[in-house]
Write a protein that holds these residues in place. Structure first.
Motif, PDB file in Angstrom:
ATOM      1  N   HIS A 248       0.824  -1.217   0.000  1.00  0.00           N
ATOM      2  CA  HIS A 248       0.000   0.000   0.000  1.00  0.00           C
ATOM      3  C   HIS A 248       0.851   1.258   0.000  1.00  0.00           C
ATOM      4  O   HIS A 248       0.551   2.215  -0.708  1.00  0.00           O
ATOM      5  CB  HIS A 248      -0.955  -0.013   1.192  1.00  0.00           C
ATOM      6  N   LYS A 249       1.935   1.236   0.760  1.00  0.00           N
ATOM      7  CA  LYS A 249       2.830   2.403   0.789  1.00  0.00           C
ATOM      8  C   LYS A 249       3.454   2.642  -0.589  1.00  0.00           C
ATOM      9  O   LYS A 249       3.618   3.782  -1.025  1.00  0.00           O
ATOM     10  CB  LYS A 249       3.965   2.162   1.795  1.00  0.00           C
ATOM     11  N   THR A 250       3.820   1.566  -1.255  1.00  0.00           N
ATOM     12  CA  THR A 250       4.469   1.702  -2.563  1.00  0.00           C
ATOM     13  C   THR A 250       3.488   2.266  -3.586  1.00  0.00           C
ATOM     14  O   THR A 250       3.840   3.144  -4.374  1.00  0.00           O
ATOM     15  CB  THR A 250       5.025   0.334  -3.024  1.00  0.00           C
ATOM     16  N   VAL A 251       2.268   1.766  -3.560  1.00  0.00           N
ATOM     17  CA  VAL A 251       1.261   2.281  -4.493  1.00  0.00           C
ATOM     18  C   VAL A 251       1.078   3.783  -4.278  1.00  0.00           C
ATOM     19  O   VAL A 251       0.994   4.566  -5.215  1.00  0.00           O
ATOM     20  CB  VAL A 251      -0.092   1.547  -4.287  1.00  0.00           C
ATOM     21  N   LYS A 252       1.068   4.178  -3.017  1.00  0.00           N
ATOM     22  CA  LYS A 252       0.816   5.572  -2.686  1.00  0.00           C
ATOM     23  C   LYS A 252       2.022   6.458  -3.049  1.00  0.00           C
ATOM     24  O   LYS A 252       1.852   7.516  -3.650  1.00  0.00           O
ATOM     25  CB  LYS A 252       0.532   5.660  -1.186  1.00  0.00           C
ATOM     26  N   ASN A 253       3.208   6.031  -2.689  1.00  0.00           N
ATOM     27  CA  ASN A 253       4.382   6.912  -2.809  1.00  0.00           C
ATOM     28  C   ASN A 253       5.166   6.745  -4.109  1.00  0.00           C
ATOM     29  O   ASN A 253       6.048   7.546  -4.385  1.00  0.00           O
ATOM     30  CB  ASN A 253       5.340   6.686  -1.636  1.00  0.00           C
ATOM     31  N   CYS A 254       4.907   5.699  -4.861  1.00  0.00           N
ATOM     32  CA  CYS A 254       5.689   5.480  -6.094  1.00  0.00           C
ATOM     33  C   CYS A 254       4.767   5.430  -7.308  1.00  0.00           C
ATOM     34  O   CYS A 254       5.007   4.680  -8.247  1.00  0.00           O
ATOM     35  CB  CYS A 254       6.488   4.179  -5.999  1.00  0.00           C
ATOM     36  N   LYS A 255       3.721   6.212  -7.257  1.00  0.00           N
ATOM     37  CA  LYS A 255       2.715   6.192  -8.320  1.00  0.00           C
ATOM     38  C   LYS A 255       3.321   6.465  -9.687  1.00  0.00           C
ATOM     39  O   LYS A 255       3.099   5.722 -10.640  1.00  0.00           O
ATOM     40  CB  LYS A 255       1.657   7.244  -8.004  1.00  0.00           C
ATOM     41  N   LYS A 256       4.087   7.537  -9.763  1.00  0.00           N
ATOM     42  CA  LYS A 256       4.688   7.951 -11.045  1.00  0.00           C
ATOM     43  C   LYS A 256       5.580   6.852 -11.599  1.00  0.00           C
ATOM     44  O   LYS A 256       5.499   6.499 -12.775  1.00  0.00           O
ATOM     45  CB  LYS A 256       5.557   9.198 -10.826  1.00  0.00           C
ATOM     46  N   GLU A 257       6.452   6.333 -10.728  1.00  0.00           N
ATOM     47  CA  GLU A 257       7.395   5.294 -11.159  1.00  0.00           C
ATOM     48  C   GLU A 257       6.643   4.064 -11.654  1.00  0.00           C
ATOM     49  O   GLU A 257       6.970   3.500 -12.695  1.00  0.00           O
ATOM     50  CB  GLU A 257       8.325   4.892 -10.003  1.00  0.00           C
ATOM     51  N   MET A 258       5.615   3.681 -10.900  1.00  0.00           N
ATOM     52  CA  MET A 258       4.864   2.465 -11.253  1.00  0.00           C
ATOM     53  C   MET A 258       4.134   2.668 -12.583  1.00  0.00           C
ATOM     54  O   MET A 258       4.061   1.761 -13.392  1.00  0.00           O
ATOM     55  CB  MET A 258       3.851   2.124 -10.170  1.00  0.00           C
ATOM     56  N   GLU A 259       3.617   3.872 -12.798  1.00  0.00           N
ATOM     57  CA  GLU A 259       2.929   4.147 -14.068  1.00  0.00           C
ATOM     58  C   GLU A 259       3.910   4.043 -15.222  1.00  0.00           C
ATOM     59  O   GLU A 259       3.634   3.391 -16.223  1.00  0.00           O
ATOM     60  CB  GLU A 259       2.324   5.562 -14.042  1.00  0.00           C
ATOM     61  N   SER A 260       5.081   4.685 -15.051  1.00  0.00           N
ATOM     62  CA  SER A 260       6.068   4.650 -16.135  1.00  0.00           C
ATOM     63  C   SER A 260       6.545   3.225 -16.405  1.00  0.00           C
ATOM     64  O   SER A 260       6.908   2.888 -17.523  1.00  0.00           O
ATOM     65  CB  SER A 260       7.274   5.519 -15.795  1.00  0.00           C
ATOM     66  N   LEU A 261       6.568   2.405 -15.368  1.00  0.00           N
ATOM     67  CA  LEU A 261       7.009   1.008 -15.549  1.00  0.00           C
ATOM     68  C   LEU A 261       5.852   0.108 -15.999  1.00  0.00           C
ATOM     69  O   LEU A 261       6.025  -1.099 -16.127  1.00  0.00           O
ATOM     70  CB  LEU A 261       7.600   0.467 -14.240  1.00  0.00           C
ATOM     71  N   THR A 262       4.687   0.703 -16.220  1.00  0.00           N
ATOM     72  CA  THR A 262       3.443   0.002 -16.579  1.00  0.00           C
ATOM     73  C   THR A 262       3.160  -1.216 -15.673  1.00  0.00           C
ATOM     74  O   THR A 262       2.835  -2.301 -16.141  1.00  0.00           O
ATOM     75  CB  THR A 262       3.407  -0.429 -18.075  1.00  0.00           C
ATOM     76  N   VAL A 263       3.308  -0.963 -14.389  1.00  0.00           N
ATOM     77  CA  VAL A 263       3.040  -2.018 -13.406  1.00  0.00           C
ATOM     78  C   VAL A 263       1.528  -2.137 -13.191  1.00  0.00           C
ATOM     79  O   VAL A 263       0.826  -1.129 -13.132  1.00  0.00           O
ATOM     80  CB  VAL A 263       3.708  -1.656 -12.059  1.00  0.00           C
ATOM     81  N   ASP A 264       1.057  -3.369 -13.076  1.00  0.00           N
ATOM     82  CA  ASP A 264      -0.339  -3.598 -12.716  1.00  0.00           C
ATOM     83  C   ASP A 264      -0.471  -3.404 -11.208  1.00  0.00           C
ATOM     84  O   ASP A 264      -0.172  -4.311 -10.431  1.00  0.00           O
ATOM     85  CB  ASP A 264      -0.747  -5.014 -13.125  1.00  0.00           C
ATOM     86  N   ILE A 265      -0.914  -2.202 -10.808  1.00  0.00           N
ATOM     87  CA  ILE A 265      -0.934  -1.933  -9.364  1.00  0.00           C
ATOM     88  C   ILE A 265      -2.166  -2.517  -8.670  1.00  0.00           C
ATOM     89  O   ILE A 265      -2.207  -2.584  -7.451  1.00  0.00           O
ATOM     90  CB  ILE A 265      -0.806  -0.423  -9.011  1.00  0.00           C
TER      91      ILE A 265
END
Ligand code: 4AD
Ligand code: MG
Length: 429
Positions: A248-265
Motif C-alpha cells: 500500500h505504501k508503494t502504491v501511494k508513494n511510487c505512483k509515477k514510477e509504477m505508471e512509467s514502468l506500466t506495473v499492474d498496481i
C-alpha cells in the motif's frame, strides 16, 4: 550571476514556468533540424526537452555534443504542449562537462548485450525507476520494523556452519581455515533475541544456486526478523501485515514510477490481511487434483508453486510441512512430530517469496535432529547454548527482497531487481 540549479522533475511539474535556471545531466537523445537542435536531457529525476537555436552562441557546442555527454544548461522554461512532459527549456548557454565517446547502447540491443554493459544500462529510465522503487520498498520495510519495535542488527557474512544445508553453501579460504558465506542470518539473529527480543536485518545472503531460473540469484538481499515469545499465528499475522504495508505504501508513494514502468498496481492495492492459509497436505491434494503426482513428503518445485498460486491469484501461506524437507532448526508439532511449524508465503508467477517458522526451542529435540541429519554437534555448539540458557519459544522468517520486487513490479526476471546481479554465469560488471 549565479543561476538556480534545479531538478528536471521540478521543471516538468511546472514549478519554473518562464523562469531562467540551470540544469545538469546527460544527453539522452539528440535531433537536429536546420534551425533548431533538440536535446533530451536527463538527470536522476526525469527527462526534459531542451532547444538550441541556430543564432544562439551555444549552437557549436550543441552540434558537437554526443549522446551520454554530461552537460550543464542554462535557459528559460517554456510551456509547450508539443514537448514531452509539456515543458521545454530554451537554451541560452550549454557547457559540455564530459564529452562522451560513441555510446554502445543504441535501440534494439539484445538482452544479453545489455547484461554485459550493465554498468551503462543502469542509466536507462527503466533501471532508474526500478532502483527508486527498490529504495522506497526498503524504506517501508525499515519503517514497519521500527513501528513494531524491532531493533536492526548487523549479522556476520563469514560463517563457520550452514543454516540452510550444505548444497548451496559458498566455501571460501579464510586464512588457513575453511569458512562459508552466509545463506541466512537466522542463527545469529536467534542469539540476539535473548538480548533484544525483537530483531531484524536486511543483509546479503549467498547461495551457490546452479539453477538458472527467473527467481534465483547467487547473491540476494534478505529481510530477516526473529522474535521471542511468539508462535506460528503471530508469525503469519506479522508477515501479512508487513506485506500489506509495503504494497500500500508503494502504491501511494511510487505512483509515477509504477505508471512509467506500466506495473499492474491493482494486485498491490488488493493485498489485504488475512491471507489464505493452507497446509502442505491440502496443497498436495490440490496439486494432485490438477494432475500433478506428488507423494506426501516430497518438496514442491517452481511448477507446483506456480500452479498453487494460480488458484489463489494473490499472496497466501502454505504451512505445516513434512519434517524431512525442512531444516534442522524447525520445531515439530508436538501432537504430530512428522510435521514442522514452517510456512512459506507464495505469490502468483513467482511462487515462494518467504520462508519462516517456529524454531526448535527444546535442547534434547534439537540434538536429536542434528544427529539424525548427520550434522556435527560441535559445529552448532554455540547455537545449542541458546537452548541451554533461558530458552524461549520464538519465530522468524526470511523474505527475499528481489523476489518481492520481481512480483511487485511485474519484472520478467529477478536480475532486474538488483543493480549488479550475480548468477551462476554472471558476475561482470
Ligand atoms: O527459504 P529460505 O532458504 O529460508 C531461510 O533462509 C530461512 N533461514 C529464513 C529465516 O527463517 N530467517 O530463504 C528465504 C527466502 C526465500 O523465500 C526467497 O525469497 C529468498 O530467501 N531466496 C532467494 N532469493 C533469490 N535467489 C535465491 N537463490 C534465493 N534463495 C532464497
Ligand atoms: Mg524456503
Amino acid at each position: 550571476m549565479l543561476m538556480l540549479v534545479v531538478a528536471i522533475q521540478d521543471v516538468l511539474d511546472g514549478k519554473y514556468e518562464e523562469k531562467s535556471l540551470t540544469i545538469r545531466g546527460w544527453i539522452y537523445r539528440k535531433r537536429e533540424s536546420k534551425q533548431t537542435i533538440f536535446l533530451l536531457v536527463r538527470d536522476a529525476s526525469g527527462v526534459v526537452q531542451c532547444t538550441v537555436k541556430r543564432d544562439n552562441p551555444s549552437w557549436t557546442q550543441a552540434k558537437k555534443v554526443t549522446i551520454e555527454s554530461s552537460v550543464m544548461l542554462e535557459g528559460t522554461v517554456k510551456h509547450d504542449e508539443r514537448a514531452p512532459g509539456g515543458y521545454e527549456i530554451a537554451v541560452e548557454n550549454l557547457s559540455i562537462i564530459g564529452l562522451a565517446e560513441v555510446f554502445p547502447i543504441t535501440e534494439y540491443k539484445s538482452e544479453e548485450f545489455l547484461r554485459n554493459v550493465r554498468h551503462l544500462w543502469l542509466r536507462s529510465r527503466r533501471m532508474n525507476l526500478i532502483m527508486k522503487v527498490r529504495s522506497e520498498v526498503l524504506r517501508f520495510i525499515h519503517d514497519f520494523f521500527k513501528k513494531e519495535g524491532f531493533v536492526e542488527v548487523s549479522p556476520p557474512m563469514f560463517i563457520s556452519s550452514a543454516c540452510e544445508g550444505g548444497s548451496t553453501l559458498f566455501g571460501l579460504k579464510y586464512f588457513d581455515k575453511q569458512l562459508y558465506l552466509t545463506q541466512s542470518a537466522q542463527l545469529h539473529l536467534e542469539a540476539l533475541i535473548y538480548s533484544l527480543e525483537k530483531v531484524y536485518c536486511v543483509a546479503p545472503s549467498f547461495r551457490a544456486e546452479k539453477s538458472r531460473t527467473i527467481r534465483h540469484l547467487t547473491e540476494y538481499w534478505h529481510v530477516e526478523p526473529e522474535w521471542a515469545f511468539a508462535d506460528m499465528d503471530d508469525l503469519m499475522r506479522f508477515e501479512e501485515n508487513l506485506l500489506s504495508y509495503i504494497c500500500h505504501k508503494t502504491v501511494k508513494n511510487c505512483k509515477k514510477e509504477m505508471e512509467s514502468l506500466t506495473v499492474d498496481i491493482s494486485k498491490l492495492v488488493a493485498v489485504e490481511a488475512p491471507f489464505p492459509r493452507i497446509t502442505y497436505t491440502e496443497a498436495t491434494e490440490r496439486l494432485n487434483s490438477k494432475g500433478f503426482k506428488i507423494k506426501w513428503g516430497e518438496d514442491f518445485g517452481y511448477d507446483e508453486e506456480k500452479a498453487l498460486a494460480e488458484d489463489f491469484g494473490k499472496p497466501f501461506f502454505v504451512y505445516a510441512y513434512p519434517r524431512q524437507i525442512k531444516a534442522f532448526y524447525c520445531k515439530t508439532y508436538r501432537d504430530n512430530p512428522d510435521l514442522v511449524m514452517s510456512t512459506d508465503m507464495l505469490v502468483p508467477r513467482i511462487g515462494e517469496i518467504s520462508t519462516g517458522g517456529a524454531r526448535e526451542d527444546d535442547k534434547e529435540e534439537l540434538l536429536r535432529r542434528l544427529k539424525k541429519l548427520g550434522l556435527r554437534e560441535e559445529d552448532y555448539d554455540w547455537y545449542i547454548d541458546l537452548r541451554r540458557y533461558g530458552t524461549v519459544p520464538h519465530v522468524g522468517f526470511g523474505l527475499g527482497l528481489e523476489r518481492l520486487l520481481t512480483w511487485m513490479l511485474d519484472l520478467e526476471n529477478i536480475i532486474d531487481a538488483i543493480p549488479f546481479p550475480r548468477t551462476i554465469r554472471r558476475f561482470y560488471p
